[in-house]
Design a protein around this motif. Structure first.
Motif, PDB file in Angstrom:
ATOM      1  N   SER A   1       0.826  -1.206   0.000  1.00 36.45           N
ATOM      2  CA  SER A   1       0.000   0.000   0.000  1.00 36.45           C
ATOM      3  C   SER A   1       0.856   1.250   0.000  1.00 36.45           C
ATOM      4  O   SER A   1       0.581   2.211  -0.735  1.00 36.45           O
ATOM      5  CB  SER A   1      -0.933   0.011   1.216  1.00 36.45           C
ATOM      6  OG  SER A   1      -1.823  -1.067   1.164  1.00 36.45           O
TER       7      SER A   1
ATOM      8  N   GLY B   1       2.410   1.683  -3.404  1.00 34.76           N
ATOM      9  CA  GLY B   1       1.403   2.180  -4.334  1.00 34.76           C
ATOM     10  C   GLY B   1       1.124   3.662  -4.153  1.00 34.76           C
ATOM     11  O   GLY B   1       1.005   4.403  -5.132  1.00 34.76           O
ATOM     12  N   LEU B   2       1.018   4.118  -2.914  1.00 41.49           N
ATOM     13  CA  LEU B   2       0.759   5.532  -2.650  1.00 41.49           C
ATOM     14  C   LEU B   2       1.928   6.414  -3.084  1.00 41.49           C
ATOM     15  O   LEU B   2       1.732   7.471  -3.680  1.00 41.49           O
ATOM     16  CB  LEU B   2       0.450   5.745  -1.171  1.00 41.49           C
ATOM     17  CG  LEU B   2      -0.902   5.225  -0.695  1.00 41.49           C
ATOM     18  CD1 LEU B   2      -1.016   5.323   0.825  1.00 41.49           C
ATOM     19  CD2 LEU B   2      -2.022   6.001  -1.348  1.00 41.49           C
TER      20      LEU B   2
ATOM     21  N   THR C   1       4.220   5.688  -5.340  1.00 42.22           N
ATOM     22  CA  THR C   1       4.296   5.653  -6.798  1.00 42.22           C
ATOM     23  C   THR C   1       3.235   6.543  -7.429  1.00 42.22           C
ATOM     24  O   THR C   1       3.513   7.280  -8.380  1.00 42.22           O
ATOM     25  CB  THR C   1       4.149   4.208  -7.305  1.00 42.22           C
ATOM     26  OG1 THR C   1       5.154   3.397  -6.691  1.00 42.22           O
ATOM     27  CG2 THR C   1       4.282   4.138  -8.806  1.00 42.22           C
ATOM     28  N   SER C   2       2.017   6.502  -6.922  1.00 46.83           N
ATOM     29  CA  SER C   2       0.957   7.340  -7.485  1.00 46.83           C
ATOM     30  C   SER C   2       1.244   8.820  -7.258  1.00 46.83           C
ATOM     31  O   SER C   2       0.951   9.640  -8.133  1.00 46.83           O
ATOM     32  CB  SER C   2      -0.401   6.958  -6.911  1.00 46.83           C
ATOM     33  OG  SER C   2      -0.450   7.229  -5.525  1.00 46.83           O
ATOM     34  N   ALA C   3       1.845   9.179  -6.146  1.00 45.60           N
ATOM     35  CA  ALA C   3       2.205  10.578  -5.896  1.00 45.60           C
ATOM     36  C   ALA C   3       3.285  11.034  -6.875  1.00 45.60           C
ATOM     37  O   ALA C   3       3.220  12.142  -7.418  1.00 45.60           O
ATOM     38  CB  ALA C   3       2.685  10.749  -4.460  1.00 45.60           C
TER      39      ALA C   3
ATOM     40  N   LEU D   1       3.907   9.749  -9.905  1.00 46.11           N
ATOM     41  CA  LEU D   1       3.322   9.819 -11.241  1.00 46.11           C
ATOM     42  C   LEU D   1       2.400  11.019 -11.402  1.00 46.11           C
ATOM     43  O   LEU D   1       2.362  11.650 -12.461  1.00 46.11           O
ATOM     44  CB  LEU D   1       2.574   8.523 -11.558  1.00 46.11           C
ATOM     45  CG  LEU D   1       3.466   7.299 -11.781  1.00 46.11           C
ATOM     46  CD1 LEU D   1       2.602   6.058 -11.942  1.00 46.11           C
ATOM     47  CD2 LEU D   1       4.350   7.486 -12.986  1.00 46.11           C
ATOM     48  N   SER D   2       1.675  11.363 -10.371  1.00 48.11           N
ATOM     49  CA  SER D   2       0.797  12.525 -10.412  1.00 48.11           C
ATOM     50  C   SER D   2       1.608  13.808 -10.569  1.00 48.11           C
ATOM     51  O   SER D   2       1.266  14.686 -11.368  1.00 48.11           O
ATOM     52  CB  SER D   2      -0.046  12.589  -9.147  1.00 48.11           C
ATOM     53  OG  SER D   2      -0.794  13.774  -9.100  1.00 48.11           O
ATOM     54  N   THR D   3       2.680  13.921  -9.818  1.00 52.18           N
ATOM     55  CA  THR D   3       3.554  15.088  -9.916  1.00 52.18           C
ATOM     56  C   THR D   3       4.188  15.171 -11.299  1.00 52.18           C
ATOM     57  O   THR D   3       4.257  16.246 -11.904  1.00 52.18           O
ATOM     58  CB  THR D   3       4.645  15.020  -8.835  1.00 52.18           C
ATOM     59  OG1 THR D   3       4.020  14.950  -7.553  1.00 52.18           O
ATOM     60  CG2 THR D   3       5.539  16.239  -8.892  1.00 52.18           C
TER      61      THR D   3
END
Length: 95
Positions: A14, A17-18, A20-22, A24-26
């Motif tokens: 988890s 995942g968090l 990595t998503s942060a 990719l969002s940036t």
């Protein structure tokens, strides 16, 4: 199986995942490229075969040149008159 070990694995995945998503969002916000809406509309009208018959390496390159006025709206050989008419309508010109 040990429930504590399973819980730690779920927590670790988890967190990965968090993070990595942060990242990719940036990156998506930082490297976002604005594309002219007309280029997108012309690209949608083109068949997307990237055949090169118009003299361009891709349909995207052809769409950019059509919008810039560097090539005619009838440049797409593969699409025929139907595609030419649709592109002319998008560009507000006669095919």
């Amino acid at each position: 199986m040990d429930l504590v070990l399973i819980g730690k694995a779920i927590l670790a995945l988890s967190v990965i995942g968090l993070v990595t998503s942060a990242i990719l969002s940036t990156a998506a916000k930082r490297f976002h490229v604005e594309v002219d809406a007309r280029v997108e509309a012309v690209l949608d009208a083109l068949p997307g075969s990237n055949c090169g018959a118009c003299g361009n390496p891709s349909c995207f390159a052809a769409a950019e040149k059509i919008v810039a006025g560097e090539i005619e709206t009838t440049a797409c050989v593969a699409g025929g008159q139907t595609v030419a008419d649709e592109i002319a309508g998008i560009m507000g010109a006669a095919a």
